[in-house]
Scaffold this motif. Sequence first.
Motif, mmCIF file in Angstrom:
data_model
loop_
_atom_site.group_PDB
_atom_site.id
_atom_site.type_symbol
_atom_site.label_atom_id
_atom_site.label_comp_id
_atom_site.label_asym_id
_atom_site.label_seq_id
_atom_site.Cartn_x
_atom_site.Cartn_y
_atom_site.Cartn_z
ATOM 1 N N VAL A 1 0.806 -1.223 0.000
ATOM 2 C CA VAL A 1 0.000 0.000 0.000
ATOM 3 C C VAL A 1 0.843 1.279 0.000
ATOM 4 C CG1 VAL A 1 -2.000 -1.107 1.059
ATOM 5 C CG2 VAL A 1 -0.244 -0.104 2.523
ATOM 6 N N GLY A 2 2.123 1.152 0.326
ATOM 7 C CA GLY A 2 2.985 2.340 0.334
ATOM 8 C C GLY A 2 3.026 3.005 1.702
ATOM 9 N N SER A 3 4.120 3.692 2.010
ATOM 10 C CA SER A 3 4.329 4.188 3.380
ATOM 11 C C SER A 3 3.407 5.358 3.742
ATOM 12 C CB SER A 3 5.781 4.602 3.588
ATOM 13 O OG SER A 3 6.110 5.585 2.657
ATOM 14 N N HIS A 4 2.834 6.043 2.712
ATOM 15 C CA HIS A 4 1.934 7.151 3.050
ATOM 16 C C HIS A 4 0.710 6.627 3.810
ATOM 17 C CE1 HIS A 4 -0.595 5.825 -0.285
ATOM 18 N NE2 HIS A 4 0.528 5.682 -0.952
ATOM 19 N N ILE B 1 7.186 7.008 13.719
ATOM 20 C CA ILE B 1 8.013 6.039 12.988
ATOM 21 C C ILE B 1 8.212 6.511 11.551
ATOM 22 C CG2 ILE B 1 8.050 3.685 12.056
ATOM 23 C CD1 ILE B 1 6.790 2.746 14.675
ATOM 24 N N THR B 2 7.152 7.058 10.958
ATOM 25 C CA THR B 2 7.265 7.520 9.575
ATOM 26 C C THR B 2 8.293 8.652 9.477
ATOM 27 O OG1 THR B 2 4.961 6.901 9.227
ATOM 28 C CG2 THR B 2 5.942 8.311 7.561
ATOM 29 N N THR B 3 8.262 9.576 10.445
ATOM 30 C CA THR B 3 9.235 10.673 10.430
ATOM 31 C C THR B 3 10.655 10.131 10.583
ATOM 32 O OG1 THR B 3 7.558 11.972 11.523
ATOM 33 C CG2 THR B 3 9.748 12.932 11.459
ATOM 34 N N SER B 4 10.804 9.157 11.462
ATOM 35 C CA SER B 4 12.131 8.596 11.693
ATOM 36 C C SER B 4 12.646 7.886 10.432
ATOM 37 C CB SER B 4 12.062 7.666 12.909
ATOM 38 O OG SER B 4 12.844 6.529 12.739
ATOM 39 N N TRP B 5 11.769 7.153 9.759
ATOM 40 C CA TRP B 5 12.162 6.462 8.516
ATOM 41 C C TRP B 5 12.563 7.464 7.430
ATOM 42 C CZ3 TRP B 5 9.178 6.829 3.894
ATOM 43 C CH2 TRP B 5 9.677 6.071 2.828
ATOM 44 N N GLN B 6 11.812 8.600 7.381
ATOM 45 C CA GLN B 6 12.104 9.588 6.337
ATOM 46 C C GLN B 6 13.522 10.143 6.429
ATOM 47 O OE1 GLN B 6 8.702 12.010 7.011
ATOM 48 N NE2 GLN B 6 7.587 11.219 5.229
ATOM 49 N N LYS B 7 14.107 10.026 7.635
ATOM 50 C CA LYS B 7 15.474 10.552 7.795
ATOM 51 C C LYS B 7 16.528 9.548 7.332
ATOM 52 C CE LYS B 7 14.307 13.631 11.586
ATOM 53 N NZ LYS B 7 13.686 13.236 12.868
ATOM 54 N N THR B 8 16.135 8.323 7.021
ATOM 55 C CA THR B 8 17.139 7.322 6.620
ATOM 56 C C THR B 8 17.376 7.361 5.110
ATOM 57 O OG1 THR B 8 15.518 5.561 6.209
ATOM 58 C CG2 THR B 8 16.371 5.741 8.455
ATOM 59 N N GLY B 9 18.508 6.808 4.731
ATOM 60 C CA GLY B 9 18.843 6.706 3.315
ATOM 61 C C GLY B 9 17.796 5.882 2.563
ATOM 62 N N GLU C 1 23.852 -6.720 13.134
ATOM 63 C CA GLU C 1 23.642 -6.303 14.527
ATOM 64 C C GLU C 1 23.930 -4.810 14.732
ATOM 65 O OE1 GLU C 1 24.705 -9.241 13.714
ATOM 66 O OE2 GLU C 1 23.285 -10.548 14.752
ATOM 67 N N ASP C 2 24.931 -4.285 14.032
ATOM 68 C CA ASP C 2 25.254 -2.861 14.174
ATOM 69 C C ASP C 2 24.374 -1.995 13.286
ATOM 70 O OD1 ASP C 2 27.232 -3.542 15.885
ATOM 71 O OD2 ASP C 2 28.858 -3.412 14.397
ATOM 72 N N ASP C 3 24.205 -2.436 12.046
ATOM 73 C CA ASP C 3 23.508 -1.579 11.081
ATOM 74 C C ASP C 3 22.017 -1.440 11.364
ATOM 75 O OD1 ASP C 3 25.298 -0.551 8.743
ATOM 76 O OD2 ASP C 3 26.064 -2.518 9.274
ATOM 77 N N VAL C 4 21.439 -2.476 11.980
ATOM 78 C CA VAL C 4 20.008 -2.391 12.262
ATOM 79 C C VAL C 4 19.747 -1.253 13.259
ATOM 80 C CG1 VAL C 4 19.807 -4.033 14.186
ATOM 81 C CG2 VAL C 4 17.952 -3.850 12.525
ATOM 82 N N LYS C 5 20.733 -0.964 14.117
ATOM 83 C CA LYS C 5 20.566 0.129 15.093
ATOM 84 C C LYS C 5 20.451 1.483 14.394
ATOM 85 C CE LYS C 5 23.127 -2.314 18.631
ATOM 86 N NZ LYS C 5 24.549 -2.673 18.703
ATOM 87 N N LEU C 6 21.027 1.573 13.206
ATOM 88 C CA LEU C 6 20.998 2.853 12.489
ATOM 89 C C LEU C 6 19.652 3.130 11.823
ATOM 90 C CD1 LEU C 6 24.472 2.578 10.717
ATOM 91 C CD2 LEU C 6 23.939 3.871 12.795
ATOM 92 N N ILE C 7 18.854 2.091 11.655
ATOM 93 C CA ILE C 7 17.578 2.321 10.953
ATOM 94 C C ILE C 7 16.359 2.095 11.851
ATOM 95 C CG2 ILE C 7 18.456 1.897 8.620
ATOM 96 C CD1 ILE C 7 16.389 -0.796 10.049
#
Length: 337
Positions: free
Chosen positions: A218-221, A230-238, A329-335
Motif C-alpha cells: 500500500v505504500g508508506s503514506h 516512525i514515519t518521520t524517523s524512517w524519512q530521515k534514513t537513506g 547487529e550494528d547496522d540495524v541500530k541505524l535504521i
Amino acid sequence: MIGTEIFTPGAQELIYGHEMITSLKGHAPNSTILCGNLGGPEIPGFETHKIVTINDKKVLITAIIDPILDKKAIHGLQVTDPLSALEKILETPHDLAIAVLHFSDAKARRLVRRIAGLDIAILGTQRGTMKESELINGCWLIKNNNHGKTIGYLDWDFTTGSPSTAKLIQINKLAYDADPKITELVDESEEWLRQHYVEIEKNKNEADDDLTVKVPYVGSHACSTCHPQITTSWQKTGHARAYASLQKKCKDFCPDCLPCHVTGSREHDKQGFRSPTATPDLFNIQCEECHGPAEDHIKDPKLPYGLKIEASTCSICHTANNDPEFFFEDDVKLIIH
Ligand code: HEC
Ligand code: HEC
Ligand code: HEC
Ligand code: HEC
C-alpha cells in the motif's frame, strides 16, 4: 575495444535488437555471437554454438536464454524452448561442453538437472559470485556475475573430467585508470539506455500485466496516520532516498539497479514494485520492504502482522558484494525507529 572472441548476449544486450548486436561484428570481425535458442541459426550473424579446438580437444560453447526475457526486453527476436535447443546442440561431437545460462539461479539449476551431457554451466544473469563451483547432475555450475568486479577462472582436467582450479580473480580498482574514451562511451550508452527504458514504459498499454496486476503493497503514506513518529524517523534514513540516488546516476529506469532501490521487487520474489509507471508509489525502501505487504494490516490493525526481521531481510540488498562492511547487529541500530 576489448577483443572478445565470443559474445553471448543476455537480456541487457538483446534490448538493443538484432541489427545493433550483429553490427558489433563490424568492430570485432573475429568474434562470434552465440545464442542457442534465439529463433535458431536462421538469424544472420548469430550462431547457436561454436567448437573451439584446444590441444586436440573439441570444446563446444553455447549460450541459452530464458524465454521470460523475451517479454521483458527483446526487440523482434524470438526465444525458443531452452531444453530442446540445448539437447540438439549437444548432439554435435565434442570433448567438453560449456553453456552460458541466462536464467535465474533456480531456473538454471532446474535446467541443469534436466539436461544430460553438459560439463560446465556459467550462470550468466544472476548477481553475485560463488566461492566454489558446484556439481549438479554431472555439470559444474559457476557464477561470477559481479558487475565486472571479478573474473571467473577455471582450469579443466580432461583426465578426471573436472576442474583442477576454479577461482575468482578480483579486479583491483586501483590497478588501472578509466580510459576517457571508454568513459565517454559508457555515458553515451547509459543515456541511450535510459531513453530506451522510458520509451518501453510509455508504450505500455492496458493489456500489460504490469499495469493491471493488483499488488498487496500500500505504500508508506498509508502508515503515517497511525505511526506518525516512525514515519518521520524512517524519512530521515537513506532508505527513504534510495530512488533519488538512482535518479542522480541517470539509472532510475534501469532494471539492473531498481530491485534494491525500491519496495517489494519481483527480482527478490516479492509482489510489490513492478515498474516505474505501474507502481510509482513503491520507489525507495519503504516500510513494507521490511515488514511485508500491509494491505490486510491497514484494514484491521489488530490482526497479526509483520515479518520477523533478521539478517536475511537486509542481505538481499546489502550483499557481500556491494556492501561488504554491512553487519546486521550494528547496522540495524541505524535504521530502527
Ligand atoms: C489504522 C491505523 C494503522 C495503520 C494505517 C497502520 N497501522 Fe500498523 N499498527 C496499528 C496498530 C494499532 C498496531 C498495534 C497492533 C497491536 O499491537 O495489536 C500496529 C502495529 C504495527 C506493527 C507491529 C506489529 C507487531 O506485531 O509488533 C507494524 C510492523 C506495523 N504496524 C506496520 C505498519 C505499516 C508498515 C503500515 C503502513 C503500510 C501500518 N502499520 C499502517 C495501526 C495501524
Ligand atoms: C530492498 C533493498 C534493501 C533492503 C531490504 C535493505 N536495505 Fe538498507 N539500504 C538499501 C539502499 C539502496 C541503501 C542506500 C540508500 C541511498 O542512500 O540511496 C541502503 C542504506 C542503508 C543504510 C545506510 C544508512 C542510511 O540511513 O543512509 C543502513 C544502515 C541500512 N541500509 C540498513 C539496513 C538494514 C539493517 C536492513 C534490514 C533490516 C536493510 N538496510 C534492508 C537497500 C536495502
Ligand atoms: C543488490 C542490491 C543493489 C543493486 C542491484 C544496486 N544497488 Fe545501489 N545500493 C545498494 C545498497 C545496499 C546500498 C547502500 C550501501 C552502500 O552504500 O554501499 C546502495 C547504495 C547506492 C548508492 C549510494 C547512495 C549514496 O549516495 O550514499 C548509489 C548512488 C547507488 N546505490 C546506485 C546504484 C546503481 C546506479 C545501481 C545499478 C547499476 C545500483 N545501485 C544497484 C544496493 C544495490
Ligand atoms: C529497513 C527495514 C525497516 C523499514 C524500512 C521499516 N522498518 Fe519498522 N522496524 C524495523 C525493525 C528492525 C524493527 C524492530 C522490531 C523488529 O525487529 O521487528 C521495526 C519495528 C517497527 C514497528 C514496531 C515498533 C515497536 O515499537 O514495537 C512498527 C510499528 C514499525 N516498525 C513500522 C514501520 C513503518 C510504519 C515504517 C515505514 C514508515 C517502517 N517500520 C519501516 C525495520 C524496518
